[in-house]
Design an enzyme around this catalytic site. Structure first.
Site, short mmCIF file in Angstrom:
data_model
loop_
_atom_site.label_atom_id
_atom_site.label_comp_id
_atom_site.label_asym_id
_atom_site.label_seq_id
_atom_site.Cartn_x
_atom_site.Cartn_y
_atom_site.Cartn_z
N TYR A 119 36.09 36.32 46.62
CA TYR A 119 37.60 35.97 45.15
C TYR A 119 38.43 37.68 45.15
CZ TYR A 119 39.27 34.94 40.92
OH TYR A 119 40.15 34.66 39.48
N GLU A 207 45.79 35.82 41.86
CA GLU A 207 44.41 35.13 41.81
C GLU A 207 44.69 35.29 43.54
OE1 GLU A 207 43.45 31.26 41.36
OE2 GLU A 207 41.15 32.66 39.83
#
Ligand code: ADP
Ligand code: MG
Length: 401
Positions: A119, A207
């Site tokens: 991530y 993101e």
């Protein structure tokens, strides 16, 4: 403003960010054409909606055993079958709410052999007033669970605006992701690309989840969610063209035409307020009196009569609204202008719900006179507390709890 995954990837690719090849498709035929342009032998058919959690999402119209909104396909025919099944259907994910979102676009992209999912996000951290870089080795579809159960597995660093991004940020991210050798080098290259994209587009968030390490040792962006700072939209007409209005609330679109800050909420008391702080306080005091606001609406400091009328119509177009509270402090905005707008709008829309108005400030007496002489059943309030009590009482009478 948000954009679709495929648009985000096209944008990031312009800054050098490594993404798999892919094409957007609005129809089954386009999906098949897209698949034919890619080498195979693995394709991914991805629903394009402005919400995450698609992989684990469910289509309302398909049975509980049907696959989600991100599907692997091993042939062009499988791409076709999946496109046929997904287009036009409603995808429900943890981010869409129970009503879900209709899938009108697909992204057909190269399937990648994934060794590991990370991530990585850049966002505006309001607490430090800096751009924050958030990294975790535990990327993929369970990042919410990681944040909840094992927050220590998520590392955050911030960028000093005076220096901008420095090489040590890249090294810190590589270390946080446990990368060494060539992969660490790739991370050191990726970070400035993402940072330049963030600054260059006035993004509010980028993101990447997952950032994949492929079996052949490459860092690759497999999913990207990019949002932009609305205050900077005038600087990016090209990004404005990426806006997909079908993904936005129709009332919020209407409000944006008049430069009104409107956000739809779940309650039944419509609010029209000037100033974001006063609007928040108004919502709080409605809640304090046991009811819920139907919206946040800031008409701004220098609103015209047209703007007030538009605001009023937008509030009333929400069928959930059972009463309206107008709370205006006239500073730059004069109370008589507000009052004229209210009267005109109430006449135009044939107001059927109770309306409580609290006016204070410049030309307040003229404003109150306009309301009183309008012949409309407007309930005047003396202060914010009084206004909230009155509208809650009216709405409770109309719709007994
Ligand atoms: P969402 O976050 O909305 O569920 P993603 O794009 O992250 O959607 O896809 C979900 C999962 O599907 C990813 O975590 C990844 O494991 C897999 N996936 C996504 N894109 C690809 C791809 N191009 N190749 C192989 N697997 C993929
Ligand atoms: Mg994802």
């Amino acid at each position: 403003m948000n954009i679709h995954e495929y648009q985000a990837k096209e944008l990031l690719a312009k800054f050098g960010v490594p993404v798999p090849a892919g094409y957007a498709a609005m129809s089954v035929d386009e999906a098949v054409d897209a698949a034919k342009k890619l080498p195979g032998p693995l394709w991914v058919v991805k629903a394009q909606i402005h919400a995450g959690g698609r992989g684990k999402g469910k289509f309302s119209e398909l049975g509980p055993d049907a696959k989600g909104g991100v599907r692997l396909a091993k042939s062009v025919e499988e791409v076709r079958a999946n496109a046929e099944e997904m287009l036009g259907k409603t995808l429900v994910t943890i981010q869409t709410g129970a009503q879900g979102k209709q899938v009108q676009r697909l992204y057909i992209t190269d399937g990648v052999d994934i060794a590991k999912e990370f991530y990585l996000a850049l966002l505006v951290d309001r607490e430090t007033g800096r751009i924050a870089i958030v990294a975790s080795t535990e990327g993929g579809m369970d990042i919410e669970k990681v944040a909840h159960d094992t927050p220590e597995k998520i590392e955050t660093l911030t960028v000093d605006p005076a220096t901008g991004l420095m090489p040590h940020h890249g090294r810190a991210v590589a270390a946080a992701l446990g990368l060494s050798g060539d992969l660490a080098k790739q991370a050191g290259k990726l970070l400035p690309q993402l940072y330049n994209a963030f600054i260059g587009t006035d993004a509010s968030q980028i993101e990447i989840n997952p950032l994949a390490v492929t079996e052949d040792g490459k860092l690759l962006v497999l999913d990207a969610k990019v949002g932009f700072d609305n205050n900077a939209e005038f600087r990016h007409p090209d990004i404005q063209e990426l806006r997909d209005l079908t993904e936005e609330d129709p009332m919020e679109i209407e409000a944006s035409k008049y430069d009104l800050a409107y956000i739809k909420l779940d309650g039944n008391i419509g609010c029209m307020v000037n100033g974001a702080g006063l609007a928040m306080a108004t919502m709080d005091i409605i809640k304090l009196n046991g009811a819920f606001p139907a919206n946040f609406l800031d008409v701004g400091g220098g609103a015209s009569k047209e703007k007030v009328t538009a605001a009023f119509k937008i509030i009333l177009s929400d069928p959930a609204v059972k009463g309206i509270l107008v709370n205006i402090f006239g500073g730059i905005m004069r109370c008589d202008i507000i009052a004229e707008g209210i009267v005109e709008a109430a006449r135009e829309v044939d107001l059927k719900v109770p309306l409580v108005v609290r006016l204070e400030g410049t030309n307040v007496q003229q404003g109150k006179d306009i309301l009183a002489m309008s012949g409309l059943p407007i309930i005047a309030a003396n202060d914010l507390g009084d206004a909230a009590r009155k509208i809650v009482a009216e709405v409770n009478q109309a719709v007994p709890a």
